[in-house]
Design a protein around this motif. Sequence first.
Motif, PDB file in Angstrom:
ATOM      1  N   GLU A  39     -44.192 -17.279 -30.435  1.00 39.91           N
ATOM      2  CA  GLU A  39     -45.289 -18.199 -30.143  1.00 39.91           C
ATOM      3  C   GLU A  39     -44.891 -19.651 -30.398  1.00 39.91           C
ATOM      4  O   GLU A  39     -45.201 -20.545 -29.599  1.00 39.91           O
ATOM      5  N   LEU A  40     -44.186 -19.901 -31.498  1.00 42.93           N
ATOM      6  CA  LEU A  40     -43.721 -21.262 -31.777  1.00 42.93           C
ATOM      7  C   LEU A  40     -42.741 -21.717 -30.701  1.00 42.93           C
ATOM      8  O   LEU A  40     -42.824 -22.853 -30.204  1.00 42.93           O
ATOM      9  N   TRP A  41     -41.846 -20.844 -30.306  1.00 40.24           N
ATOM     10  CA  TRP A  41     -40.846 -21.184 -29.288  1.00 40.24           C
ATOM     11  C   TRP A  41     -41.517 -21.489 -27.945  1.00 40.24           C
ATOM     12  O   TRP A  41     -41.230 -22.506 -27.317  1.00 40.24           O
ATOM     13  N   ASP A  42     -42.424 -20.604 -27.531  1.00 40.72           N
ATOM     14  CA  ASP A  42     -43.066 -20.780 -26.229  1.00 40.72           C
ATOM     15  C   ASP A  42     -43.968 -22.012 -26.198  1.00 40.72           C
ATOM     16  O   ASP A  42     -43.998 -22.751 -25.198  1.00 40.72           O
ATOM     17  N   GLN A  43     -44.697 -22.262 -27.287  1.00 38.46           N
ATOM     18  CA  GLN A  43     -45.566 -23.434 -27.323  1.00 38.46           C
ATOM     19  C   GLN A  43     -44.754 -24.728 -27.356  1.00 38.46           C
ATOM     20  O   GLN A  43     -45.145 -25.727 -26.722  1.00 38.46           O
TER      21      GLN A  43
ATOM     22  N   PRO B 266     -45.431 -30.353 -18.459  1.00 38.15           N
ATOM     23  CA  PRO B 266     -46.839 -30.702 -18.173  1.00 38.15           C
ATOM     24  C   PRO B 266     -47.592 -29.627 -17.391  1.00 38.15           C
ATOM     25  O   PRO B 266     -48.822 -29.578 -17.420  1.00 38.15           O
ATOM     26  N   THR B 267     -46.887 -28.759 -16.671  1.00 41.15           N
ATOM     27  CA  THR B 267     -47.552 -27.738 -15.860  1.00 41.15           C
ATOM     28  C   THR B 267     -47.774 -26.441 -16.623  1.00 41.15           C
ATOM     29  O   THR B 267     -48.331 -25.482 -16.077  1.00 41.15           O
ATOM     30  N   SER B 268     -47.342 -26.402 -17.864  1.00 36.00           N
ATOM     31  CA  SER B 268     -47.418 -25.160 -18.629  1.00 36.00           C
ATOM     32  C   SER B 268     -48.303 -25.331 -19.857  1.00 36.00           C
ATOM     33  O   SER B 268     -48.368 -26.396 -20.461  1.00 36.00           O
TER      34      SER B 268
ATOM     35  N   GLY C 100     -51.507 -21.067 -25.219  1.00 40.83           N
ATOM     36  CA  GLY C 100     -52.505 -21.145 -26.276  1.00 40.83           C
ATOM     37  C   GLY C 100     -52.170 -20.247 -27.449  1.00 40.83           C
ATOM     38  O   GLY C 100     -51.222 -19.459 -27.402  1.00 40.83           O
ATOM     39  N   PRO C 101     -52.946 -20.329 -28.522  1.00 35.73           N
ATOM     40  CA  PRO C 101     -52.702 -19.493 -29.693  1.00 35.73           C
ATOM     41  C   PRO C 101     -53.014 -18.031 -29.419  1.00 35.73           C
ATOM     42  O   PRO C 101     -53.989 -17.707 -28.747  1.00 35.73           O
TER      43      PRO C 101
ATOM     44  N   GLN D 205     -52.934 -23.739 -32.413  1.00 39.57           N
ATOM     45  CA  GLN D 205     -51.583 -24.072 -31.975  1.00 39.57           C
ATOM     46  C   GLN D 205     -50.698 -24.278 -33.194  1.00 39.57           C
ATOM     47  O   GLN D 205     -51.053 -25.015 -34.119  1.00 39.57           O
ATOM     48  N   ILE D 206     -49.520 -23.651 -33.199  1.00 38.25           N
ATOM     49  CA  ILE D 206     -48.597 -23.806 -34.319  1.00 38.25           C
ATOM     50  C   ILE D 206     -47.537 -24.875 -34.038  1.00 38.25           C
ATOM     51  O   ILE D 206     -47.083 -25.560 -34.958  1.00 38.25           O
ATOM     52  N   ALA D 207     -47.166 -25.070 -32.780  1.00 41.56           N
ATOM     53  CA  ALA D 207     -46.165 -26.090 -32.459  1.00 41.56           C
ATOM     54  C   ALA D 207     -46.686 -27.474 -32.825  1.00 41.56           C
ATOM     55  O   ALA D 207     -47.804 -27.836 -32.460  1.00 41.56           O
TER      56      ALA D 207
END
Length: 340
Positions: free
Chosen positions: A169-173, A180-182, A185-186, A192-194
Amino acid sequence: MGYRVVVAGATGNVGREMLNILAERQFPADEVVALASRKSLGSEVSYGDRTLKTKDLATFDFTGWDIALFAIGSEAAKEYGPKAAKAGCVVIDNSSLYRYDRDVPLIVPEVNPEAIEGYAKRNIIANPNCSTAQMVVALKPLHDRARIKRVVVSTYQSVSGAGKAGIDELWDQTKAIYNPTSHVGPSKFTKQIAFNVIPHIDVFLDSGETKEEWKMVAETKKILDTKIKVTATCVRVPVFVGHSEAINIETEEFLDEDEARDILRVSPGILVVDKREDGGYVTPIECVGDFATFVSRIRQDSTIDNGLNIWVVSDNLRKGAALNAVQIAELLGNRMLKKG
């Protein structure tokens, strides 16, 4: 004499680390088997220079095996722990299931090795919570010298403490923030962790504290001293591996910061890095892959008569989980040899 060792949950982050550490520390194992759930059956994992193919935990016969390191979560530990123990295999469990059981020792080898004597009641030994393990390693030598009355701790816990889903989740966020197109969410976490911090680990209790905070209190009392008062605030931070803790300590006797530094320098499992200059302390990224619990920022707290502040950092997948489990196995093995 070598031991026959089981690693259950071998495909997870902690299970893989258990195998790595068994090999790195040259644990005297004649045979090692890697177990996993059926969805991971047949996956390959590394053990030193060998590759092991995982076997099915659900059908495995623990008879004739000496020690089982469990990294499978509380539900699975509840089902398979007693089966292994009944078959004569001593279980060292990394879940929270048995930590508060009076008949199950909760052990950090640098702190309460004598507690190993109690394993025979259930043939099960509990591994503490990752944030507790590193804290009590740092507290023990100070407690022996000046008797700790009260501890106030704030943790900064990495996402690997929440497993692979937390890391992903941290990596993907993080990647999504630069696209900007992506948007990601948590899911694993509540927010959000990022590029954020979340003052919430595990479920909330009626008292207002989270279960993670309650664990630190209960486990410190069981491992170190029931008389110590502990209050904790546990925070998830956008770090992949490595837990950090800011710890305020109040002691019964006065303990000078220089003496505290000297005591910690010669204490087992601890590495002091404490220079009062830029970079003269350890951060999580520097502790990854290391066995030590690092202590920095040792200083007097002038707001109380007998107060100290310290900063403690450790690799949570190692000392907070896999390493501590292997150290317990080493302790257990030495006891078996003496009795044999």
